[in-house]
Design a protein around this motif. Structure first.
Motif, PDB file in Angstrom:
ATOM      1  N   MET A   1       0.666  -1.776   0.362  1.00  0.00           N
ATOM      2  CA  MET A   1       0.026   0.014  -0.047  1.00  0.00           C
ATOM      3  C   MET A   1       0.930   1.005   0.031  1.00  0.00           C
ATOM      4  SD  MET A   1      -2.864  -0.867  -0.098  1.00  0.00           S
ATOM      5  CE  MET A   1      -3.848   0.162  -0.083  1.00  0.00           C
ATOM      6  N   THR A   2       2.320   1.474   1.074  1.00  0.00           N
ATOM      7  CA  THR A   2       2.928   2.158   0.716  1.00  0.00           C
ATOM      8  C   THR A   2       2.991   2.952  -0.460  1.00  0.00           C
ATOM      9  OG1 THR A   2       3.380   1.661   2.832  1.00  0.00           O
ATOM     10  CG2 THR A   2       4.488   3.083   1.634  1.00  0.00           C
ATOM     11  N   TYR A   3       3.938   0.935  -1.700  1.00  0.00           N
ATOM     12  CA  TYR A   3       4.061   1.839  -2.572  1.00  0.00           C
ATOM     13  C   TYR A   3       3.016   2.144  -3.457  1.00  0.00           C
ATOM     14  CZ  TYR A   3       6.273  -0.278  -7.058  1.00  0.00           C
ATOM     15  OH  TYR A   3       6.337   0.150  -8.556  1.00  0.00           O
ATOM     16  N   ILE A   4       2.331   1.739  -3.524  1.00  0.00           N
ATOM     17  CA  ILE A   4       1.169   2.309  -4.586  1.00  0.00           C
ATOM     18  C   ILE A   4       0.884   3.553  -4.396  1.00  0.00           C
ATOM     19  CG2 ILE A   4      -1.582   1.750  -5.283  1.00  0.00           C
ATOM     20  CD1 ILE A   4      -0.816  -0.994  -4.715  1.00  0.00           C
ATOM     21  N   VAL A   5       0.396   3.906  -2.461  1.00  0.00           N
ATOM     22  CA  VAL A   5      -0.254   5.266  -2.190  1.00  0.00           C
ATOM     23  C   VAL A   5       1.056   6.051  -2.914  1.00  0.00           C
ATOM     24  CG1 VAL A   5       0.108   6.585  -0.695  1.00  0.00           C
ATOM     25  CG2 VAL A   5      -1.752   4.685  -0.415  1.00  0.00           C
ATOM     26  N   VAL A   6       2.765   6.291  -2.501  1.00  0.00           N
ATOM     27  CA  VAL A   6       3.734   7.577  -3.282  1.00  0.00           C
ATOM     28  C   VAL A   6       3.673   7.139  -4.515  1.00  0.00           C
ATOM     29  CG1 VAL A   6       5.885   7.319  -3.217  1.00  0.00           C
ATOM     30  CG2 VAL A   6       5.104   6.405  -1.104  1.00  0.00           C
ATOM     31  N   ASN A   7       3.388   6.068  -5.062  1.00  0.00           N
ATOM     32  CA  ASN A   7       3.773   6.338  -6.270  1.00  0.00           C
ATOM     33  C   ASN A   7       2.285   7.048  -7.839  1.00  0.00           C
ATOM     34  OD1 ASN A   7       5.931   4.779  -8.192  1.00  0.00           O
ATOM     35  ND2 ASN A   7       5.372   3.317  -6.456  1.00  0.00           N
ATOM     36  N   CYS A   8       0.867   6.717  -7.242  1.00  0.00           N
ATOM     37  CA  CYS A   8      -0.425   7.358  -6.951  1.00  0.00           C
ATOM     38  C   CYS A   8      -0.094   9.275  -6.729  1.00  0.00           C
ATOM     39  CB  CYS A   8      -1.734   7.193  -5.698  1.00  0.00           C
ATOM     40  SG  CYS A   8      -2.078   5.304  -6.896  1.00  0.00           S
ATOM     41  N   LEU A   9       1.227   9.545  -5.676  1.00  0.00           N
ATOM     42  CA  LEU A   9       1.097  10.935  -5.207  1.00  0.00           C
ATOM     43  C   LEU A   9       1.541  11.470  -5.842  1.00  0.00           C
ATOM     44  CD1 LEU A   9       1.367  10.681  -1.954  1.00  0.00           C
ATOM     45  CD2 LEU A   9      -0.512  11.875  -3.014  1.00  0.00           C
ATOM     46  N   PHE A  10       3.080  10.583  -6.877  1.00  0.00           N
ATOM     47  CA  PHE A  10       3.912  11.322  -8.027  1.00  0.00           C
ATOM     48  C   PHE A  10       3.182  11.115  -9.575  1.00  0.00           C
ATOM     49  CE2 PHE A  10       7.068  10.502  -4.745  1.00  0.00           C
ATOM     50  CZ  PHE A  10       8.177  12.345  -4.511  1.00  0.00           C
ATOM     51  N   ALA A  11       2.431  10.231  -9.818  1.00  0.00           N
ATOM     52  CA  ALA A  11       1.878  10.565 -10.790  1.00  0.00           C
ATOM     53  C   ALA A  11       0.853  11.900 -11.090  1.00  0.00           C
ATOM     54  CB  ALA A  11       0.862   9.039 -11.371  1.00  0.00           C
ATOM     55  N   PHE A  12       0.670  12.181  -9.544  1.00  0.00           N
ATOM     56  CA  PHE A  12      -0.597  12.704  -9.291  1.00  0.00           C
ATOM     57  C   PHE A  12       0.290  14.644  -9.844  1.00  0.00           C
ATOM     58  CE2 PHE A  12      -3.852  11.051  -7.325  1.00  0.00           C
ATOM     59  CZ  PHE A  12      -5.185  11.392  -8.468  1.00  0.00           C
ATOM     60  N   VAL A  13       1.494  14.952  -9.463  1.00  0.00           N
ATOM     61  CA  VAL A  13       2.498  15.666  -9.722  1.00  0.00           C
ATOM     62  C   VAL A  13       2.453  15.300 -10.996  1.00  0.00           C
ATOM     63  CG1 VAL A  13       4.810  16.427  -8.865  1.00  0.00           C
ATOM     64  CG2 VAL A  13       3.218  15.525  -7.053  1.00  0.00           C
ATOM     65  N   TYR A  14       3.148  14.373 -11.948  1.00  0.00           N
ATOM     66  CA  TYR A  14       3.599  14.711 -12.861  1.00  0.00           C
ATOM     67  C   TYR A  14       2.262  14.645 -13.616  1.00  0.00           C
ATOM     68  CZ  TYR A  14       7.603  12.428 -11.382  1.00  0.00           C
ATOM     69  OH  TYR A  14       8.650  11.647 -10.514  1.00  0.00           O
ATOM     70  N   PHE A  15       1.026  14.454 -13.513  1.00  0.00           N
ATOM     71  CA  PHE A  15       0.024  14.834 -14.091  1.00  0.00           C
ATOM     72  C   PHE A  15      -0.640  16.198 -14.634  1.00  0.00           C
ATOM     73  CE2 PHE A  15      -4.740  15.440 -15.071  1.00  0.00           C
ATOM     74  CZ  PHE A  15      -4.868  14.402 -16.335  1.00  0.00           C
ATOM     75  N   GLY A  16       0.090  16.798 -13.218  1.00  0.00           N
ATOM     76  CA  GLY A  16      -0.286  18.100 -12.878  1.00  0.00           C
ATOM     77  C   GLY A  16       0.874  18.660 -13.743  1.00  0.00           C
ATOM     78  N   ILE A  17       2.091  18.497 -14.045  1.00  0.00           N
ATOM     79  CA  ILE A  17       3.136  19.072 -14.548  1.00  0.00           C
ATOM     80  C   ILE A  17       2.639  19.467 -16.142  1.00  0.00           C
ATOM     81  CG2 ILE A  17       5.414  19.075 -15.343  1.00  0.00           C
ATOM     82  CD1 ILE A  17       6.298  18.790 -12.286  1.00  0.00           C
TER      83      ILE A  17
ATOM     84  N   ALA B   1       1.816   8.423 -16.580  1.00  0.00           N
ATOM     85  CA  ALA B   1       2.351   8.753 -15.459  1.00  0.00           C
ATOM     86  C   ALA B   1       2.735   8.481 -13.994  1.00  0.00           C
ATOM     87  CB  ALA B   1       2.191   9.975 -14.978  1.00  0.00           C
ATOM     88  N   PHE B   2       1.865   7.034 -13.667  1.00  0.00           N
ATOM     89  CA  PHE B   2       2.300   6.737 -12.597  1.00  0.00           C
ATOM     90  C   PHE B   2       3.420   5.268 -13.093  1.00  0.00           C
ATOM     91  CE2 PHE B   2       1.286   2.312 -10.764  1.00  0.00           C
ATOM     92  CZ  PHE B   2       0.733   2.509  -9.274  1.00  0.00           C
ATOM     93  N   PHE B   3       3.206   4.710 -14.221  1.00  0.00           N
ATOM     94  CA  PHE B   3       4.227   3.624 -14.708  1.00  0.00           C
ATOM     95  C   PHE B   3       5.586   4.190 -14.601  1.00  0.00           C
ATOM     96  CE2 PHE B   3       1.090   1.410 -16.757  1.00  0.00           C
ATOM     97  CZ  PHE B   3       0.644   0.120 -15.687  1.00  0.00           C
ATOM     98  N   PHE B   4       5.763   5.350 -15.483  1.00  0.00           N
ATOM     99  CA  PHE B   4       6.752   6.377 -15.025  1.00  0.00           C
ATOM    100  C   PHE B   4       7.425   6.748 -13.325  1.00  0.00           C
ATOM    101  CE2 PHE B   4       9.012  10.291 -14.612  1.00  0.00           C
ATOM    102  CZ  PHE B   4      10.621  10.400 -14.675  1.00  0.00           C
TER     103      PHE B   4
END
Length: 318
Positions: free
Chosen positions: A67-83, A103-106
């Motif tokens: 869950m930690t791995y998924i949540v962290v990547n989801c948050l960073f995916a939102f950042v990349y998606f926002g940029i 963005a999540f896979f990246f």
């Protein structure tokens, strides 16, 4: 019986208070953990994350990591998606959901430092975020590796205790007994046991040592039935099961042994409250020879197997 109890010496080194109105429930839970909830400080101040992660059941440990791995990547995916995914070279811009998934896979590739190479950040902002994520990923990997090693290498006793303690016929009288057995292929040597009984008497917690038939054995490879003879020197002498329940008795068990594999001393605890005691029963054998007779079978499924028996008449009349 009252005079006999007065002649017993109460223990003062158990770590639990004397006043019974200042303690609630049993002293130890069945799994050996102390039945104490600490208050007066913040939640995070009284919680050791390291010890918590080491003691978690295996499925909870893996679930938290996942869950930690998924949540962290989801948050960073939102950042990349926002940029904007247009700042991720190698991704063809499409619908929002498709962009977010890419963005999540990246993020997963950056977080784990895998970096397949077909997607790369462009622009100062995206590169800065990817750099920070890679740094965070290295720290997280080191933390997870430490937890894995800690759980793998932590000395454990790997002992199972019987669910019930029995009051069984013993020689010309009775005895309180429970049993334990190792359930892994570890080898325990110089195993020692100590039994203490806690009784609530006159608004006080009274703790007495229960002498056992054998307090130490050289090698714990089969089951070990620990026997406390109920003689005139026993705190249980003259008490039936109803008296034990009224005294809110609890048997505290402490085990210490040397594990050859860990080359270290391991400990285990358990307890038996009054409701965990069965009067008039004896354990059934749980080991025997293999059909070919060339090795011994220890059946751990029979750890709790017992049968009801009659206690000696003199004891039941007492």
């Amino acid at each position: 019986m009252a005079n006999q109890k007065q002649n017993l010496t109460s223990e003062l080194t158990t770590g639990f208070g004397e006043r019974s109105n200042q303690s609630g429930g049993r002293f130890y839970r069945k799994d050996g953990k102390v039945n104490v909830v600490r208050k007066g400080v913040g939640f995070f101040d009284r919680l050791s994350w390291y010890h918590t992660m080491l003691e978690l059941p295996r499925w909870k440990f893996w679930l938290i990591l996942l869950m930690t791995y998924i949540v962290v990547n989801c948050l960073f995916a939102f950042v990349y998606f926002g940029i904007g995914v247009e700042h991720l070279d190698g991704i063809e811009k499409g619908k929002p959901l498709y962009n977010y998934i890419q963005a999540f896979f990246f993020s997963a590739q950056t977080f784990t430092t895998v970096g397949y190479g077909h997607v790369s950040p462009s622009g100062l902002t995206t590169s800065a975020v990817a750099t920070f994520e890679a740094f965070l990923g290295v720290l997280t990997l080191a933390l997870a590796s430490g937890l894995f090693y800690g759980r793998f290498s932590m000395p454990r006793s790997f002992l199972k205790f019987s669910d019930k303690a029995l009051i069984a016929p013993y020689k010309d009288g009775t005895a309180l007994m429970f049993r334990m057995a190792p359930y892994k292929n570890n080898h325990l040597m110089d195993a020692e046991v100590k039994m203490t009984i806690g009784l609530r008497q006159e608004d006080k917690n009274r703790f007495y040592t229960l002498n056992v038939e054998f307090s130490k054995i050289n090698s714990l490879v089969l089951n070990w039935t620990v026997v406390h003879p109920i003689t005139e020197e026993s705190p249980l002498y003259g008490m039936n099961l109803e008296d034990i329940k009224q005294s809110r008795a609890e048997i505290l068990v402490y085990i210490k042994a040397f594990d050859e594999g860990f080359a270290n001393t391991v400990v285990a605890r358990s307890s038996y409250a009054a409701e965990d005691i069965v009067e008039g029963a004896r354990f059934l054998p749980m080991y025997g020879p293999a059909p070919a007779g060339n090795y011994t079978i220890l059946d751990l499924g029979r750890l709790n197997a017992y049968e009801k028996v009659q206690l000696p008449v003199s004891v039941r009349q007492a």
